[in-house]
Write a protein that holds these residues in place. Structure first.
Motif, PDB file in Angstrom:
ATOM      1  N   LYS A 152      55.142  41.893  42.693  1.00  0.00           N
ATOM      2  CA  LYS A 152      53.787  42.323  42.210  1.00  0.00           C
ATOM      3  C   LYS A 152      53.255  43.516  42.456  1.00  0.00           C
ATOM      4  O   LYS A 152      53.568  44.262  43.493  1.00  0.00           O
ATOM      5  CB  LYS A 152      52.799  41.163  42.730  1.00  0.00           C
ATOM      6  CG  LYS A 152      53.134  39.637  42.564  1.00  0.00           C
ATOM      7  CD  LYS A 152      51.985  38.890  42.892  1.00  0.00           C
ATOM      8  CE  LYS A 152      52.360  37.614  42.359  1.00  0.00           C
ATOM      9  NZ  LYS A 152      51.651  36.901  41.581  1.00  0.00           N
ATOM     10  N   HIS A 153      52.603  44.218  41.410  1.00  0.00           N
ATOM     11  CA  HIS A 153      52.013  45.333  41.590  1.00  0.00           C
ATOM     12  C   HIS A 153      50.864  45.291  42.540  1.00  0.00           C
ATOM     13  O   HIS A 153      50.220  44.493  42.973  1.00  0.00           O
ATOM     14  CB  HIS A 153      51.225  45.796  40.221  1.00  0.00           C
ATOM     15  CG  HIS A 153      50.941  47.312  40.375  1.00  0.00           C
ATOM     16  ND1 HIS A 153      49.827  47.702  40.850  1.00  0.00           N
ATOM     17  CD2 HIS A 153      51.614  48.301  39.711  1.00  0.00           C
ATOM     18  CE1 HIS A 153      49.750  48.900  40.458  1.00  0.00           C
ATOM     19  NE2 HIS A 153      50.778  49.237  39.864  1.00  0.00           N
ATOM     20  N   ARG A 154      50.776  46.396  43.382  1.00  0.00           N
ATOM     21  CA  ARG A 154      49.809  46.547  44.673  1.00  0.00           C
ATOM     22  C   ARG A 154      48.413  46.292  44.134  1.00  0.00           C
ATOM     23  O   ARG A 154      47.555  45.777  45.129  1.00  0.00           O
ATOM     24  CB  ARG A 154      50.128  47.807  45.391  1.00  0.00           C
ATOM     25  CG  ARG A 154      49.446  49.181  44.733  1.00  0.00           C
ATOM     26  CD  ARG A 154      50.027  50.296  45.501  1.00  0.00           C
ATOM     27  NE  ARG A 154      49.534  51.447  44.236  1.00  0.00           N
ATOM     28  CZ  ARG A 154      48.848  52.311  44.940  1.00  0.00           C
ATOM     29  NH1 ARG A 154      48.103  52.316  45.905  1.00  0.00           N
ATOM     30  NH2 ARG A 154      48.619  53.530  44.122  1.00  0.00           N
ATOM     31  N   ILE A 155      48.133  46.500  43.060  1.00  0.00           N
ATOM     32  CA  ILE A 155      46.632  46.377  42.579  1.00  0.00           C
ATOM     33  C   ILE A 155      46.333  44.754  42.499  1.00  0.00           C
ATOM     34  O   ILE A 155      45.050  44.448  42.796  1.00  0.00           O
ATOM     35  CB  ILE A 155      46.419  46.734  41.146  1.00  0.00           C
ATOM     36  CG1 ILE A 155      44.884  46.753  40.728  1.00  0.00           C
ATOM     37  CG2 ILE A 155      47.055  45.926  40.114  1.00  0.00           C
ATOM     38  CD1 ILE A 155      43.985  47.685  41.607  1.00  0.00           C
ATOM     39  N   CYS A 156      47.404  43.876  42.629  1.00  0.00           N
ATOM     40  CA  CYS A 156      47.228  42.530  42.595  1.00  0.00           C
ATOM     41  C   CYS A 156      46.668  42.076  44.125  1.00  0.00           C
ATOM     42  O   CYS A 156      45.682  41.163  44.105  1.00  0.00           O
ATOM     43  CB  CYS A 156      48.243  41.748  42.474  1.00  0.00           C
ATOM     44  SG  CYS A 156      48.935  41.909  40.750  1.00  0.00           S
ATOM     45  N   SER A 157      46.919  42.827  45.140  1.00  0.00           N
ATOM     46  CA  SER A 157      46.253  42.503  46.235  1.00  0.00           C
ATOM     47  C   SER A 157      45.151  43.279  46.659  1.00  0.00           C
ATOM     48  O   SER A 157      44.643  43.092  47.970  1.00  0.00           O
ATOM     49  CB  SER A 157      47.487  42.747  47.494  1.00  0.00           C
ATOM     50  OG  SER A 157      48.056  44.086  47.504  1.00  0.00           O
ATOM     51  N   ALA A 158      44.662  44.360  46.081  1.00  0.00           N
ATOM     52  CA  ALA A 158      43.680  45.153  46.018  1.00  0.00           C
ATOM     53  C   ALA A 158      42.498  44.344  45.656  1.00  0.00           C
ATOM     54  O   ALA A 158      42.360  43.134  45.279  1.00  0.00           O
ATOM     55  CB  ALA A 158      43.500  46.119  45.159  1.00  0.00           C
ATOM     56  N   SER A 159      41.123  44.651  46.708  1.00  0.00           N
ATOM     57  CA  SER A 159      40.112  43.842  46.542  1.00  0.00           C
ATOM     58  C   SER A 159      39.417  44.155  45.210  1.00  0.00           C
ATOM     59  O   SER A 159      39.528  45.276  44.818  1.00  0.00           O
ATOM     60  CB  SER A 159      39.272  43.985  47.686  1.00  0.00           C
ATOM     61  OG  SER A 159      38.548  45.136  47.629  1.00  0.00           O
ATOM     62  N   VAL A 160      38.749  43.239  44.616  1.00  0.00           N
ATOM     63  CA  VAL A 160      38.059  43.572  43.337  1.00  0.00           C
ATOM     64  C   VAL A 160      36.762  44.403  43.970  1.00  0.00           C
ATOM     65  O   VAL A 160      36.388  45.288  43.228  1.00  0.00           O
ATOM     66  CB  VAL A 160      37.606  42.116  42.728  1.00  0.00           C
ATOM     67  CG1 VAL A 160      36.584  42.522  41.691  1.00  0.00           C
ATOM     68  CG2 VAL A 160      38.567  41.325  42.410  1.00  0.00           C
ATOM     69  N   ALA A 161      36.249  44.369  44.843  1.00  0.00           N
ATOM     70  CA  ALA A 161      35.057  45.028  45.418  1.00  0.00           C
ATOM     71  C   ALA A 161      35.539  46.571  45.351  1.00  0.00           C
ATOM     72  O   ALA A 161      34.672  47.316  45.347  1.00  0.00           O
ATOM     73  CB  ALA A 161      34.521  44.558  46.915  1.00  0.00           C
ATOM     74  N   SER A 162      36.877  46.795  45.985  1.00  0.00           N
ATOM     75  CA  SER A 162      37.173  48.099  45.895  1.00  0.00           C
ATOM     76  C   SER A 162      37.511  49.088  44.447  1.00  0.00           C
ATOM     77  O   SER A 162      37.311  50.263  44.484  1.00  0.00           O
ATOM     78  CB  SER A 162      38.652  48.452  46.497  1.00  0.00           C
ATOM     79  OG  SER A 162      39.773  47.877  45.947  1.00  0.00           O
ATOM     80  N   VAL A 163      37.582  47.976  43.598  1.00  0.00           N
ATOM     81  CA  VAL A 163      37.704  48.822  42.364  1.00  0.00           C
ATOM     82  C   VAL A 163      36.256  48.801  41.253  1.00  0.00           C
ATOM     83  O   VAL A 163      35.943  49.353  40.631  1.00  0.00           O
ATOM     84  CB  VAL A 163      38.835  47.935  41.391  1.00  0.00           C
ATOM     85  CG1 VAL A 163      38.873  48.575  39.951  1.00  0.00           C
ATOM     86  CG2 VAL A 163      39.991  48.335  42.001  1.00  0.00           C
ATOM     87  N   TYR A 164      35.534  47.598  41.597  1.00  0.00           N
ATOM     88  CA  TYR A 164      34.261  47.306  41.016  1.00  0.00           C
ATOM     89  C   TYR A 164      33.292  48.582  41.069  1.00  0.00           C
ATOM     90  O   TYR A 164      32.883  48.869  39.740  1.00  0.00           O
ATOM     91  CB  TYR A 164      33.555  46.414  41.521  1.00  0.00           C
ATOM     92  CG  TYR A 164      32.067  46.142  41.149  1.00  0.00           C
ATOM     93  CD1 TYR A 164      32.057  45.123  39.850  1.00  0.00           C
ATOM     94  CD2 TYR A 164      30.945  46.280  41.778  1.00  0.00           C
ATOM     95  CE1 TYR A 164      30.719  44.859  39.402  1.00  0.00           C
ATOM     96  CE2 TYR A 164      29.708  46.002  41.123  1.00  0.00           C
ATOM     97  CZ  TYR A 164      29.561  45.404  40.141  1.00  0.00           C
ATOM     98  OH  TYR A 164      28.348  45.128  39.640  1.00  0.00           O
ATOM     99  N   ALA A 192      31.327  40.433  47.858  1.00  0.00           N
ATOM    100  CA  ALA A 192      30.947  40.665  49.335  1.00  0.00           C
ATOM    101  C   ALA A 192      32.062  40.320  50.205  1.00  0.00           C
ATOM    102  O   ALA A 192      32.316  40.850  51.155  1.00  0.00           O
ATOM    103  CB  ALA A 192      29.740  39.836  49.266  1.00  0.00           C
ATOM    104  N   ASN A 193      32.997  39.230  49.754  1.00  0.00           N
ATOM    105  CA  ASN A 193      33.993  38.746  50.427  1.00  0.00           C
ATOM    106  C   ASN A 193      35.196  39.527  50.599  1.00  0.00           C
ATOM    107  O   ASN A 193      36.095  39.214  51.077  1.00  0.00           O
ATOM    108  CB  ASN A 193      34.413  37.145  50.322  1.00  0.00           C
ATOM    109  CG  ASN A 193      33.049  36.422  50.831  1.00  0.00           C
ATOM    110  OD1 ASN A 193      32.287  36.784  51.586  1.00  0.00           O
ATOM    111  ND2 ASN A 193      32.825  35.317  49.914  1.00  0.00           N
ATOM    112  N   GLY A 194      35.486  40.659  49.621  1.00  0.00           N
ATOM    113  CA  GLY A 194      36.546  41.388  49.452  1.00  0.00           C
ATOM    114  C   GLY A 194      37.707  40.721  48.971  1.00  0.00           C
ATOM    115  O   GLY A 194      38.703  40.970  49.377  1.00  0.00           O
ATOM    116  N   VAL A 195      37.727  39.818  47.884  1.00  0.00           N
ATOM    117  CA  VAL A 195      38.604  38.875  47.497  1.00  0.00           C
ATOM    118  C   VAL A 195      39.885  39.626  46.812  1.00  0.00           C
ATOM    119  O   VAL A 195      39.138  40.566  45.892  1.00  0.00           O
ATOM    120  CB  VAL A 195      38.184  37.782  46.876  1.00  0.00           C
ATOM    121  CG1 VAL A 195      39.135  37.103  45.784  1.00  0.00           C
ATOM    122  CG2 VAL A 195      37.195  36.801  47.442  1.00  0.00           C
ATOM    123  N   SER A 196      40.852  39.574  46.906  1.00  0.00           N
ATOM    124  CA  SER A 196      41.861  40.283  45.966  1.00  0.00           C
ATOM    125  C   SER A 196      41.874  39.777  44.698  1.00  0.00           C
ATOM    126  O   SER A 196      41.258  38.790  44.085  1.00  0.00           O
ATOM    127  CB  SER A 196      43.285  40.085  46.387  1.00  0.00           C
ATOM    128  OG  SER A 196      43.536  38.684  46.079  1.00  0.00           O
TER     129      SER A 196
END
Length: 116
Positions: free
Chosen positions: A3-15, A52-56
Motif C-alpha cells: 500500500k502507498h504510504r498515504i494510506c497509513s498517514a493520518s487524515v488530520a495531517s493532510v486536512y 482529533a484521534n489522528g485516524v489513518s
C-alpha cells in the motif's frame, strides 16, 4: 503490491492542506467539511473526532458510516492518475477526496461537486 504510504498517514495531517488549498481560492473550511461529510457519511462531530484521534486514511474510510454511492460519478485526473482507474480501494477513496477538493478550489459550485 504494498500500500502507498498515504494510506497509513493520518487524515488530520493532510486536512490542513485541504483547507489551505480551499481558502487560498476563497472557499471555506465549512465547505471542505461538507465535502468530506458527503463522501463518508460522517456527521460534523464524528468528523471532528476522527481528526482529533489522528485516524489513518485507511481506517477513516473503512470506518466511514456510509460511503456515498454517488462517489462513483467522480471522474477526472488527480496527480496524473484517472481516479476512476485506481484499483486499490483506499487509494481510490483518497483520490476521490482529492478530486472533490480540487473542484472546490477551482470554484465549482457545491451542487456540482456533490453530484446533485
Amino acid at each position: 503490491m504494498s500500500k502507498h504510504r498515504i494510506c497509513s498517514a493520518s487524515v488530520a495531517s493532510v486536512y490542513p492542506h485541504y483547507v489551505a488549498k480551499a481558502e487560498k481560492k476563497g472557499r471555506t473550511r465549512a465547505e471542505v467539511d461538507e465535502i468530506i461529510r458527503w463522501l463518508t457519511g460522517h456527521s460534523q462531530p464524528s468528523l471532528d473526532d476522527q481528526l482529533a484521534n489522528g485516524v489513518s486514511f485507511e481506517d477513516f474510510f473503512a470506518q466511514a458510516p456510509r460511503m456515498n454511492p454517488a462517489r462513483s460519478l467522480i471522474k477526472g485526473v488527480v496527480c496524473g492518475v484517472r481516479v476512476e482507474d485506481v484499483e486499490e480501494p483506499t487509494m481510490r477513496e483518497i483520490r476521490y477526496l482529492d478530486k472533490l477538493i480540487d473542484e472546490l478550489a477551482r470554484g465549482k459550485a457545491m451542487a456540482k461537486i456533490l453530484r446533485e
